[in-house]
Design a protein around this motif. Structure first.
Motif, PDB file in Angstrom:
ATOM      1  N   ASP A 172      32.012  43.282  43.287  1.00  0.00           N
ATOM      2  CA  ASP A 172      31.516  42.867  42.179  1.00  0.00           C
ATOM      3  C   ASP A 172      33.084  42.144  42.219  1.00  0.00           C
ATOM      4  O   ASP A 172      33.843  41.282  41.238  1.00  0.00           O
ATOM      5  CB  ASP A 172      30.626  42.871  41.153  1.00  0.00           C
ATOM      6  N   ARG A 173      33.659  43.408  41.702  1.00  0.00           N
ATOM      7  CA  ARG A 173      35.816  43.514  40.870  1.00  0.00           C
ATOM      8  C   ARG A 173      36.107  42.432  41.868  1.00  0.00           C
ATOM      9  O   ARG A 173      37.418  42.237  41.143  1.00  0.00           O
ATOM     10  CB  ARG A 173      35.505  44.775  40.611  1.00  0.00           C
ATOM     11  N   GLU A 174      36.231  42.907  43.142  1.00  0.00           N
ATOM     12  CA  GLU A 174      37.095  42.334  44.096  1.00  0.00           C
ATOM     13  C   GLU A 174      36.752  40.636  44.008  1.00  0.00           C
ATOM     14  O   GLU A 174      37.810  39.248  44.259  1.00  0.00           O
ATOM     15  CB  GLU A 174      36.839  42.711  45.403  1.00  0.00           C
ATOM     16  N   ARG A 175      35.030  40.274  43.539  1.00  0.00           N
ATOM     17  CA  ARG A 175      35.409  39.309  44.460  1.00  0.00           C
ATOM     18  C   ARG A 175      35.903  38.367  43.087  1.00  0.00           C
ATOM     19  O   ARG A 175      36.254  36.793  43.332  1.00  0.00           O
ATOM     20  CB  ARG A 175      33.694  38.726  44.460  1.00  0.00           C
ATOM     21  N   LYS A 176      35.923  39.116  41.563  1.00  0.00           N
ATOM     22  CA  LYS A 176      35.886  38.702  40.491  1.00  0.00           C
ATOM     23  C   LYS A 176      37.455  38.366  41.125  1.00  0.00           C
ATOM     24  O   LYS A 176      38.090  36.867  39.933  1.00  0.00           O
ATOM     25  CB  LYS A 176      35.352  39.409  39.343  1.00  0.00           C
ATOM     26  N   PHE A 177      38.604  39.358  41.350  1.00  0.00           N
ATOM     27  CA  PHE A 177      39.718  39.084  41.110  1.00  0.00           C
ATOM     28  C   PHE A 177      40.212  38.035  41.094  1.00  0.00           C
ATOM     29  O   PHE A 177      41.077  37.357  41.382  1.00  0.00           O
ATOM     30  CB  PHE A 177      39.807  40.654  41.610  1.00  0.00           C
ATOM     31  N   TYR A 178      39.695  37.980  43.142  1.00  0.00           N
ATOM     32  CA  TYR A 178      39.866  36.892  43.955  1.00  0.00           C
ATOM     33  C   TYR A 178      40.020  35.379  42.987  1.00  0.00           C
ATOM     34  O   TYR A 178      41.426  34.697  43.733  1.00  0.00           O
ATOM     35  CB  TYR A 178      38.859  36.987  45.195  1.00  0.00           C
ATOM     36  N   TYR A 179      38.335  35.548  43.090  1.00  0.00           N
ATOM     37  CA  TYR A 179      37.634  34.187  42.285  1.00  0.00           C
ATOM     38  C   TYR A 179      39.146  33.666  41.057  1.00  0.00           C
ATOM     39  O   TYR A 179      39.435  32.705  41.382  1.00  0.00           O
ATOM     40  CB  TYR A 179      37.273  34.455  41.749  1.00  0.00           C
ATOM     41  N   GLU A 180      39.439  34.211  40.152  1.00  0.00           N
ATOM     42  CA  GLU A 180      39.922  34.573  39.245  1.00  0.00           C
ATOM     43  C   GLU A 180      42.076  34.097  39.002  1.00  0.00           C
ATOM     44  O   GLU A 180      42.738  33.890  38.926  1.00  0.00           O
ATOM     45  CB  GLU A 180      40.446  35.502  38.046  1.00  0.00           C
ATOM     46  N   THR A 181      42.555  35.213  40.013  1.00  0.00           N
ATOM     47  CA  THR A 181      43.343  35.350  40.928  1.00  0.00           C
ATOM     48  C   THR A 181      44.044  33.592  41.503  1.00  0.00           C
ATOM     49  O   THR A 181      44.666  32.961  41.062  1.00  0.00           O
ATOM     50  CB  THR A 181      43.625  36.444  41.758  1.00  0.00           C
TER      51      THR A 181
END
Length: 205
Positions: free
Chosen positions: A160-169
């Motif tokens: 979830d952290r990775e997906r969140k960071f990817y999307y928001e980046t």
């Protein structure tokens, strides 16, 4: 605006988002694109599928932190003259090209990869975010990967952290926010089949 609809699904890990996409695509008789995008990007970039898979929807913290940049400032950073694209950025750029190309061909369901953002204002898109309760997510991931509940939860939080960071980046928008998606659907409360029913109704309306 196109005559057909594209359905994009963002999801918490373990929420059943892929299963929803799979069932919906089958019911509507349209293609589903999820992990296939990794294979397509790898072929076009000339990298192994494993290396592209590691960059796909993964955290870019180490790369960006080395430049002291936040996700929101990343867009301006990549436009600078000194910027050299990382593998992460190359994968994102190639998947963007692939998603746009697939959308040109007709209706489909696309899971993840910032597809809702990539296709914004270009197609008749239905974009949703699938979430679920913690206990249900742990049960799903523990059973799927044969993990203990603790290891399943650790994996869920990391993904979830990775997906969140990817999307928001790449979008500058908040992952999982009602301001970033047309609808937030809780698979624990509604059930996977009812969500599929709802999305089919919206698609056919």
């Amino acid at each position: 605006m196109s005559e057909y609809k594209i359905i994009t699904i963002s999801r918490q890990f373990g929420s059943g988002g892929h299963e929803i996409g799979e069932k919906l695509a089958e019911r509507l008789g349209i293609p589903l694109y999820d992990n296939q995008l990794v294979t397509m990007a790898a072929e076009k970039l000339g990298y192994t599928e494993e290396s592209v898979g590691r960059a796909d929807e993964s955290a870019l913290n180490a790369f960006i932190t080395s430049y002291g940049k936040s996700p929101i400032s990343y867009a301006s950073f990549i436009n600078s003259a000194s910027y050299m694209p990382s593998l992460d950025m190359k994968v994102y750029q190639k998947q963007t090209e692939i998603i746009l190309s697939l959308a040109e061909k007709g209706p489909c369901v696309i899971v993840g990869r910032c597809a809702d953002y990539i296709l914004r204002d270009k197609y008749d898109c239905i974009n949703v975010f699938i979430c679920a309760e913690k206990a249900d997510r742990i049960k799903r991931i523990a059973e799927r990967y044969d993990l203990t509940e603790k290891k399943a939860w650790d994996r869920i939080r990391k993904t979830d952290r990775e997906r969140k960071f990817y999307y928001e980046t790449y979008t500058g928008l908040e992952w999982g926010s009602i301001y970033s998606h047309q609808a937030l659907l809780n698979a624990s409360l509604l059930g996977i089949d009812k969500i599929v029913d709802f999305l089919e109704l919206v698609y056919r309306t």
